[in-house]
Design an enzyme around this catalytic site. Structure first.
Site, short mmCIF file in Angstrom:
data_model
loop_
_atom_site.label_atom_id
_atom_site.label_comp_id
_atom_site.label_asym_id
_atom_site.label_seq_id
_atom_site.Cartn_x
_atom_site.Cartn_y
_atom_site.Cartn_z
N TRP A 23 0.73 -1.05 -0.08
CA TRP A 23 -0.04 -0.02 -0.09
C TRP A 23 0.84 1.41 0.03
O TRP A 23 1.70 1.27 0.79
CB TRP A 23 -0.86 -0.19 1.25
CG TRP A 23 -1.55 1.15 1.57
CD1 TRP A 23 -0.91 2.57 2.32
CD2 TRP A 23 -2.93 1.75 1.21
NE1 TRP A 23 -1.90 3.31 2.35
CE2 TRP A 23 -2.91 2.88 1.64
CE3 TRP A 23 -3.90 1.20 0.18
CZ2 TRP A 23 -4.20 3.81 1.27
CZ3 TRP A 23 -4.91 1.80 0.10
CH2 TRP A 23 -5.08 2.95 0.63
N ASN A 25 0.26 5.68 0.07
CA ASN A 25 -0.74 6.87 -0.11
C ASN A 25 0.12 7.98 -0.27
O ASN A 25 1.23 8.00 -0.93
CB ASN A 25 -2.06 6.87 0.95
CG ASN A 25 -1.59 6.98 2.22
OD1 ASN A 25 -1.18 6.07 2.88
ND2 ASN A 25 -2.00 8.00 2.91
N ASP A 26 -0.20 9.26 0.51
CA ASP A 26 0.29 10.51 0.20
C ASP A 26 1.99 10.48 -0.01
O ASP A 26 2.56 10.11 0.48
CB ASP A 26 0.34 11.54 1.46
CG ASP A 26 -1.13 11.59 1.92
OD1 ASP A 26 -2.08 10.88 1.62
OD2 ASP A 26 -1.16 11.96 3.01
N TRP A 50 -4.28 0.16 3.83
CA TRP A 50 -3.66 1.17 4.73
C TRP A 50 -3.50 0.52 6.19
O TRP A 50 -4.44 -0.27 6.56
CB TRP A 50 -4.77 2.45 4.91
CG TRP A 50 -4.14 3.57 5.52
CD1 TRP A 50 -3.44 4.73 5.21
CD2 TRP A 50 -4.35 3.89 7.10
NE1 TRP A 50 -2.88 5.39 6.13
CE2 TRP A 50 -3.37 5.23 7.37
CE3 TRP A 50 -4.75 3.23 8.29
CZ2 TRP A 50 -3.27 5.48 8.55
CZ3 TRP A 50 -4.55 3.89 9.48
CH2 TRP A 50 -3.92 5.10 9.64
N PHE A 82 3.12 9.44 10.11
CA PHE A 82 2.10 9.87 9.06
C PHE A 82 2.89 11.05 8.21
O PHE A 82 4.08 11.32 8.30
CB PHE A 82 1.02 10.61 9.77
CG PHE A 82 -0.31 9.79 10.18
CD1 PHE A 82 0.00 8.48 10.27
CD2 PHE A 82 -1.42 10.31 10.66
CE1 PHE A 82 -1.05 7.52 10.70
CE2 PHE A 82 -2.45 9.60 10.77
CZ PHE A 82 -2.24 8.23 10.86
N SER A 83 2.04 11.77 7.40
CA SER A 83 2.66 12.81 6.45
C SER A 83 3.37 13.78 6.82
O SER A 83 3.40 14.12 8.03
CB SER A 83 1.66 13.29 5.47
OG SER A 83 1.17 11.93 4.72
N ARG A 153 -1.78 17.38 12.05
CA ARG A 153 -0.88 16.80 11.29
C ARG A 153 -0.39 17.36 10.04
O ARG A 153 -0.72 18.46 9.34
CB ARG A 153 -1.53 15.49 10.99
CG ARG A 153 -2.80 15.54 10.09
CD ARG A 153 -3.04 13.98 9.86
NE ARG A 153 -4.38 13.86 9.20
CZ ARG A 153 -5.57 13.56 9.33
NH1 ARG A 153 -5.72 13.61 10.81
NH2 ARG A 153 -6.59 13.57 8.81
N ASP A 154 0.50 16.54 9.29
CA ASP A 154 1.04 17.07 7.90
C ASP A 154 1.73 18.28 7.87
O ASP A 154 1.56 18.90 6.74
CB ASP A 154 -0.19 16.96 6.81
CG ASP A 154 -0.97 15.68 6.89
OD1 ASP A 154 -0.55 14.66 7.53
OD2 ASP A 154 -1.95 15.62 6.50
N GLU A 205 -6.20 18.40 4.95
CA GLU A 205 -5.13 17.84 5.23
C GLU A 205 -3.80 18.30 4.27
O GLU A 205 -4.19 19.09 3.22
CB GLU A 205 -5.42 16.13 4.62
CG GLU A 205 -6.26 15.52 5.58
CD GLU A 205 -6.58 14.03 5.32
OE1 GLU A 205 -6.55 13.23 6.27
OE2 GLU A 205 -6.73 13.89 4.21
N TRP A 296 -9.64 8.90 -1.45
CA TRP A 296 -9.96 8.12 -0.35
C TRP A 296 -11.57 7.39 -0.43
O TRP A 296 -11.67 6.41 0.22
CB TRP A 296 -9.95 9.02 1.16
CG TRP A 296 -8.74 9.40 1.64
CD1 TRP A 296 -8.04 10.31 1.63
CD2 TRP A 296 -7.90 8.20 1.90
NE1 TRP A 296 -6.90 10.26 2.36
CE2 TRP A 296 -6.68 8.83 2.69
CE3 TRP A 296 -8.14 7.02 2.13
CZ2 TRP A 296 -5.67 8.07 3.22
CZ3 TRP A 296 -6.95 6.15 2.93
CH2 TRP A 296 -5.95 6.71 3.39
C1 FRU Z 1 -3.88 12.26 3.82
C2 FRU Z 1 -3.63 11.59 5.05
C3 FRU Z 1 -2.82 12.71 6.03
C4 FRU Z 1 -2.27 11.78 7.13
C5 FRU Z 1 -1.76 10.32 5.92
C6 FRU Z 1 -2.06 9.11 6.77
O1 FRU Z 1 -4.19 11.29 2.85
O2 FRU Z 1 -4.92 11.40 5.74
O3 FRU Z 1 -3.72 13.48 6.57
O4 FRU Z 1 -0.97 12.23 7.31
O5 FRU Z 1 -2.93 10.45 5.02
O6 FRU Z 1 -1.62 8.06 6.09
#
Ligand code: FRU
Length: 493
Positions: A23, A25-26, A50, A82-83, A153-154, A205, A296
């Site tokens: 998997w 993602n970001d 995820w 996380f991101s 976050r992020d 995000e 998502w």
């Molecule tokens: C965005 C998100 C971020 C988070 C990450 C977790 O897609 O939800 O806000 O840090 O993915 O995987």
């Protein structure tokens, strides 16, 4: 666990970045350092769903071909990774580099709040003294927390030259918060943005903030604030990315537009959590972005097995003054031209309804560049990844002056998600009665850049691997094909 990767699996993108397996993602921590573009990404090495987040890692010298490297950051006693972002600490403000320079990653540590049992999100650092090959967690982690927020976050960090300090922005619920720091470890609150601004259709995000010249004029620049918005069951669009144009004085971002003026980065469904590269050399000067190419709403349901998730192609962001105001435009990076193999070319050709000039052309990994002159057509467009049973339409509605992608007969749709099958439109004005389209087709995606990047649409598609036909059609009248170039694109794997 699935371990065999051939890069020839059904739907495997041939020139988009995807992980060898499992998997993704970001995109995270993109930074250019000592000749390499780094791409980190949200990664779950144990599953194609995820889960406990790590930072996967790849590097490239050309933004086209990628070398996979071992996982950069793994969960530790502070939680999942996380991101976040990464910067070059050129002057060793952090003291991590013995007076030299090195990479610092600033990311969210996520664990369980011992008091509430819910999610706890705090910001942490890790640094690398060897060009990103190995990473050390900072002993003082986390460096920033605020118990008022659950979604917190992020972090995106950049060097604020005029004030000779670092700036950070992150998201808290549906706001952006700005901080500053002399050394990356001590952060001071500056301001908050967003309560009454833009779309609040989902949690905010992955923010980003940068300055760009308007129309290439270095004397006139604006700040761009990018904010992704998470999925919400009531929004058919799912997760998507908005942006604001305004000013930033090191402390506060001020939106130039009215708070309810919504600006979208991409009018397709599958470009999310995109942020830009840090430390691209000034001689290059480009603002480079890449996004996670899914939504998502159905990211966990897409029909792939060995791996799940890919990035968009890397793009250049620029600002353009238009009648409606200053707008972000996006162009594919020039480096992608290295993958081209000429397949078909056409100039100054009339097209009538019922004729398909592309009957003989086939391909599943393609780039199409066309300039079409509207005559009396009501609609014209391309059908890609086509067979008798299916096809994805990229068209222009001349009456409504809208560009659209219709993926309702693109292949697998309803079996993925009830909202997957759709058509979406965006306003696009012809220039001198002409429309320019630049299309990238891969084994499971289409990306369309219209009128030099004024309107962009990114969509996943899951056609039968044998659907390789192409069509250029017109309806209700003629168009003239001023120019058309079709390239087949080589695989990067
Ligand atoms: C965005 C998100 C971020 C988070 C990450 C977790 O897609 O939800 O806000 O840090 O993915 O995987």
């Amino acid at each position: 666990m699935i371990t065999t990767t051939s890069y020839k699996e059904v739907y495997r993108p041939q020139y988009h970045f995807s992980p060898p397996s499992q998997w993704l993602n970001d995109p995270n921590g993109m930074v250019f350092y000592e000749g390499e573009y780094h791409l980190f990404y949200q990664y779950h090495p144990e599953s194609n769903l995820w889960g406990p987040m790590h930072w996967g890692h790849a590097v490239s010298t050309d933004l086209v071909t990628w070398r996979h490297l071992p996982i950069a950051l793994k969960p530790d006693h502070n939680g999942f990774i996380f991101s976040g972002s990464a910067v070059v600490d050129w002057k060793d403000s952090s003291g991590f580099f013995d007076g030299g320079s090195g990479l610092v990653a600033i990311f969210t540590h996520e664990d369980t709040n011992p008091e509430t049992g819910g999610s706890r999100q705090r910001q942490s650092l890790a640094y690398s003294q060897d060009k990103g090959r190995t990473w050390t967690m900072y002993k003082g982690n986390p460096v920033l927390e605020d118990s008022r927020f659950i979604d917190f976050r992020d972090p995106k960090v950049f060097w604020d030259g005029p004030r000779q300090r670092w700036a950070m922005l992150l998201v808290a619920g549906d706001r952006v918060i700005f901080y500053s720091s002399p050394n990356l470890t001590d952060w001071t609150f500056c301001s908050e943005f967003g309560e009454l601004e833009g779309s609040h259709a989902g949690v905010w995000e992955c923010p980003d903030l940068f300055e760009l010249p308007v129309d290439d004029n270095e004397e006139h620049s604006k700040w761009v604030l990018i904010v992704s918005i998470g999925d919400h069951p009531e929004s058919p669009e799912g997760s998507r990315t908005q942006y604001f144009i305004g000013s930033f004085d090191g402390t506060q971002f001020v939106n130039d537009s009215s708070p309810d003026n919504l600006l979208w980065l991409d009018y397709g469904r599958d470009n999310y959590a995109g942020v830009t590269w840090s430390d691209v050399p000034a001689q290059d000067g480009r603002r480079l972005i890449i996004g996670w190419m899914t939504n998502w709403k159905y990211a966990k349901l897409t029909p792939t097995d060995v791996w799940r998730g890919a990035m968009t192609i890397p793009r250049v962001l620029e600002l353009q003054a238009t009648n409606e105001g200053i707008r972000l435009i996006q162009k594919p990076v020039n480096e992608l031209k290295a993958l081209r193999e000429p397949l078909y070319e056409l100039h100054n050709q009339q097209l009538q309804p019922g004729n398909n000039l592309l009957e003989e052309v086939r391909g599943d990994s393609l780039e199409i560049e066309a300039e079409i002159e509207l005559q009396d057509a009501v609609e014209f467009g391309f059908k890609v990844r086509m067979s008798e049973k299916e096809g994805t339409v990229i068209g222009f509605d001349a009456e409504k002056e809208t560009l659209f992608i219709d993926r309702s007969h693109s292949g697998l749709t309803d079996s993925i998600h009830e909202h997957f099958s759709c058509r979406h439109d965006a306003v696009l004005k012809p220039t001198n009665n002409r429309i320019k389209v630049h299309i990238y087709v891969d084994w499971s995606s289409v990306e369309v850049f219209a009128n030099n990047g004024e309107v962009v649409m990114t969509d996943l598609i899951f056609p039968d691997p044998e659907s390789k036909g192409l069509e250029l059609y017109t309806r209700g009248g003629n168009v003239k094909v001023n120019s058309l170039y079709i390239y087949s694109l080589r695989t990067i794997w």
